[in-house]
Design a protein around this motif. Structure first.
Motif, short mmCIF file in Angstrom:
data_model
loop_
_atom_site.label_atom_id
_atom_site.label_comp_id
_atom_site.label_asym_id
_atom_site.label_seq_id
_atom_site.Cartn_x
_atom_site.Cartn_y
_atom_site.Cartn_z
N LEU A 178 126.91 58.03 34.17
CA LEU A 178 126.83 56.89 35.20
C LEU A 178 128.13 56.33 36.04
O LEU A 178 129.17 56.01 35.05
CB LEU A 178 126.04 55.69 34.52
N PRO A 179 128.37 56.53 37.18
CA PRO A 179 129.56 56.14 37.69
C PRO A 179 129.83 54.47 37.59
O PRO A 179 129.18 53.66 37.26
CB PRO A 179 129.38 56.43 39.20
N GLY A 180 131.27 54.25 37.71
CA GLY A 180 131.58 52.87 37.48
C GLY A 180 132.75 52.67 38.59
O GLY A 180 133.25 53.82 39.33
N VAL A 181 133.21 51.60 38.72
CA VAL A 181 134.41 51.24 39.91
C VAL A 181 135.49 51.52 39.32
O VAL A 181 135.95 50.93 38.29
CB VAL A 181 134.18 49.67 40.17
N THR A 182 136.22 52.50 39.97
CA THR A 182 137.51 53.14 39.24
C THR A 182 138.35 52.03 39.59
O THR A 182 138.34 51.42 40.69
CB THR A 182 137.79 54.60 39.67
N ALA A 183 139.68 51.84 38.73
CA ALA A 183 140.82 51.18 38.94
C ALA A 183 141.36 51.14 40.25
O ALA A 183 141.53 50.44 40.99
CB ALA A 183 142.08 51.42 37.90
N MET A 184 141.47 52.46 40.96
CA MET A 184 141.94 52.56 42.09
C MET A 184 141.24 52.09 43.55
O MET A 184 141.76 51.59 44.34
CB MET A 184 141.89 53.88 42.28
N LEU A 185 139.83 52.09 43.18
CA LEU A 185 139.26 51.09 44.40
C LEU A 185 139.24 49.79 44.16
O LEU A 185 139.26 48.96 45.08
CB LEU A 185 137.63 51.76 44.05
N ALA A 186 139.03 49.29 42.85
CA ALA A 186 139.25 47.87 42.99
C ALA A 186 140.61 47.39 43.15
O ALA A 186 140.92 46.20 44.09
CB ALA A 186 139.09 47.42 41.24
N ALA A 187 141.71 48.17 42.92
CA ALA A 187 143.12 47.75 43.19
C ALA A 187 143.08 47.84 44.94
O ALA A 187 143.90 46.92 45.46
CB ALA A 187 144.18 48.70 42.56
N ALA A 188 142.49 48.86 45.51
CA ALA A 188 142.88 48.94 46.94
C ALA A 188 141.90 47.85 47.69
O ALA A 188 142.53 47.31 48.75
CB ALA A 188 142.14 50.33 47.49
N ALA A 189 140.73 47.56 47.14
CA ALA A 189 140.10 46.26 47.62
C ALA A 189 140.98 45.12 47.74
O ALA A 189 141.07 44.47 48.56
CB ALA A 189 138.64 46.12 46.84
N ARG A 190 141.50 44.86 46.66
CA ARG A 190 142.50 43.30 46.46
C ARG A 190 143.66 43.44 47.35
O ARG A 190 143.76 42.54 48.16
CB ARG A 190 143.30 43.55 45.01
N ALA A 191 144.21 44.59 47.81
CA ALA A 191 145.11 44.74 48.71
C ALA A 191 144.88 44.86 50.10
O ALA A 191 145.73 44.42 50.89
CB ALA A 191 146.14 45.97 48.26
N GLY A 192 143.49 45.33 50.48
CA GLY A 192 143.15 45.36 51.90
C GLY A 192 142.47 46.78 51.89
O GLY A 192 141.37 47.06 51.52
N ALA A 193 143.18 47.85 52.48
CA ALA A 193 142.60 49.16 52.72
C ALA A 193 143.47 50.27 52.52
O ALA A 193 143.69 51.02 53.80
CB ALA A 193 141.59 49.15 53.95
N PRO A 194 144.30 50.35 51.64
CA PRO A 194 145.34 51.28 51.58
C PRO A 194 144.88 52.74 51.45
O PRO A 194 145.61 53.70 51.62
CB PRO A 194 146.32 50.95 50.45
N LEU A 195 143.42 53.01 51.11
CA LEU A 195 142.94 54.11 50.77
C LEU A 195 141.86 54.67 52.01
O LEU A 195 141.11 55.18 52.02
CB LEU A 195 142.03 54.31 49.77
N GLY A 196 142.42 54.02 53.17
CA GLY A 196 141.30 53.87 54.27
C GLY A 196 141.80 55.52 55.23
O GLY A 196 140.83 55.87 56.00
N HIS A 197 142.79 56.29 54.81
CA HIS A 197 142.92 57.48 55.25
C HIS A 197 143.11 58.50 54.26
O HIS A 197 142.57 58.13 53.06
CB HIS A 197 144.19 57.42 56.24
N ASP A 198 143.48 59.61 54.36
CA ASP A 198 143.49 60.66 53.22
C ASP A 198 144.28 60.20 52.12
O ASP A 198 145.32 59.65 52.34
CB ASP A 198 143.85 61.79 53.81
N PHE A 199 143.80 60.48 50.99
CA PHE A 199 144.43 59.98 49.68
C PHE A 199 144.31 60.89 48.41
O PHE A 199 143.40 61.67 48.52
CB PHE A 199 144.29 58.67 49.45
N CYS A 200 145.36 60.67 47.84
CA CYS A 200 144.92 61.71 46.32
C CYS A 200 145.07 60.57 45.06
O CYS A 200 145.84 59.63 45.40
CB CYS A 200 145.78 62.96 46.18
N ALA A 201 145.01 61.08 43.79
CA ALA A 201 145.08 60.28 42.52
C ALA A 201 145.57 61.46 41.69
O ALA A 201 145.39 62.33 41.51
CB ALA A 201 143.84 59.81 42.12
#
Ligand code: SAH
Length: 244
Positions: free
Chosen positions: A110-133
């Motif tokens: 069952l998926p969950g909200v990963t830290a990267m997405l929660a962090a990005a949403a707080r900052a704005g949209a830093p993952l709005g283009h291609d990205f990696c983890a």
């Protein structure tokens, strides 16, 4: 009676970010396994046995969980964030590879909200283009592999989300990672340090890589290094949707 094994993500911390699907699975569980601090996020109740364990016990924990599921229990294995991102889902499948007797068990992830997405949403949209983890922990891979991935991610101009940026046993790794990115020409890129996102201790800092220091991160920090186009608009940070 046939039991079940569910591998669930608890999200980054806030109760509101636990999905209804995960809440329903926890409400039906007879047993919950996971790293101690994550199991502590599950409310105790009659009929539910909590099985906290240490970090780095992942495969043993997965075996124990499967054994109970095979005995007819409804077992949930919890991770923070998403269970498929540097977390328990892969550990369960690793354990399953060596255990053909359990391969017919009903297993759900069952998926969950990963830290990267929660962090990005707080900052704005830093993952709005291609990205990696990239997981900066070298527990399960050689440091040379991490260095290579950092260099190539910089060259490819990805925004880079860094999980596990720091730990007590590896105090210098983030500094080395920043050196590699600086050598790759990323000194002017915006870096976001998102600490304990969606918890009472949340703290977000952003600054150019050339001014970033490793002590801005701890074990509960997700670091996002922007791409070469990542910019500020007011108090927000975003990656434009277009790249040349
Ligand atoms: N499965 C988890 C990641 C586990 S690795 C997920 O999907 O989020 C653990 C790392 O995740 C930490 O070192 C940190 O980099 C990041 N992390 C987890 N929760 C976080 C939070 N609330 N805020 C910031 N980073 C977090």
């Amino acid at each position: 009676m046939m039991g079940s094994l569910t591998i669930a993500g608890l999200g980054p911390g806030a109760e509101a970010l636990i999905t209804p699907e995960v809440s329903a699975a926890l409400a039906e569980a007879t047993d919950v396994f996971g790293y101690g601090p994550y199991v502590a996020r599950v409310a105790p109740r009659a009929g539910l046995t909590l099985h906290p364990s240490d970090n780095r016990q992942e495969v043993q924990r997965a075996f124990d969980a499967m054994r109970l599921a095979a005995e007819g229990r409804h077992v949930v294995v919890v991770s923070s964030g998403d269970p498929g991102i540097f977390a328990m889902a892969s550990a369960v499948f690793e354990a399953l590879e060596g255990s053909p007797q359990w391969q017919a068990l009903p297993i759900r992830v069952l998926p969950g909200v990963t830290a990267m997405l929660a962090a990005a949403a707080r900052a704005g949209a830093p993952l709005g283009h291609d990205f990696c983890a990239i997981n900066l922990s070298d527990n399960l891979k050689p440091w040379e592999t991490i260095e290579k991935r950092l260099r190539l991610a910089a060259e490819a101009d990805f925004a880079i989300a860094l999980y596990n940026p720091r730990s007590v046993s590896r105090p210098d790794d983030l500094e080395r990672a920043f050196e590699i990115l600086t050598q790759a020409g990323c000194g002017a890129r915006i870096v976001i340090f998102a600490q304990a996102v969606t918890t009472a201790d949340e703290r977000i800092i952003s600054l150019p890589l050339s001014e970033a220091t490793p002590d801005m991160a701890d074990m509960r920090t997700l670091v996002i290094v922007g791409n070469s186009q990542t910019r500020r608009v007011g108090r927000w940070i975003y990656a434009p949707r277009r790249a040349s």
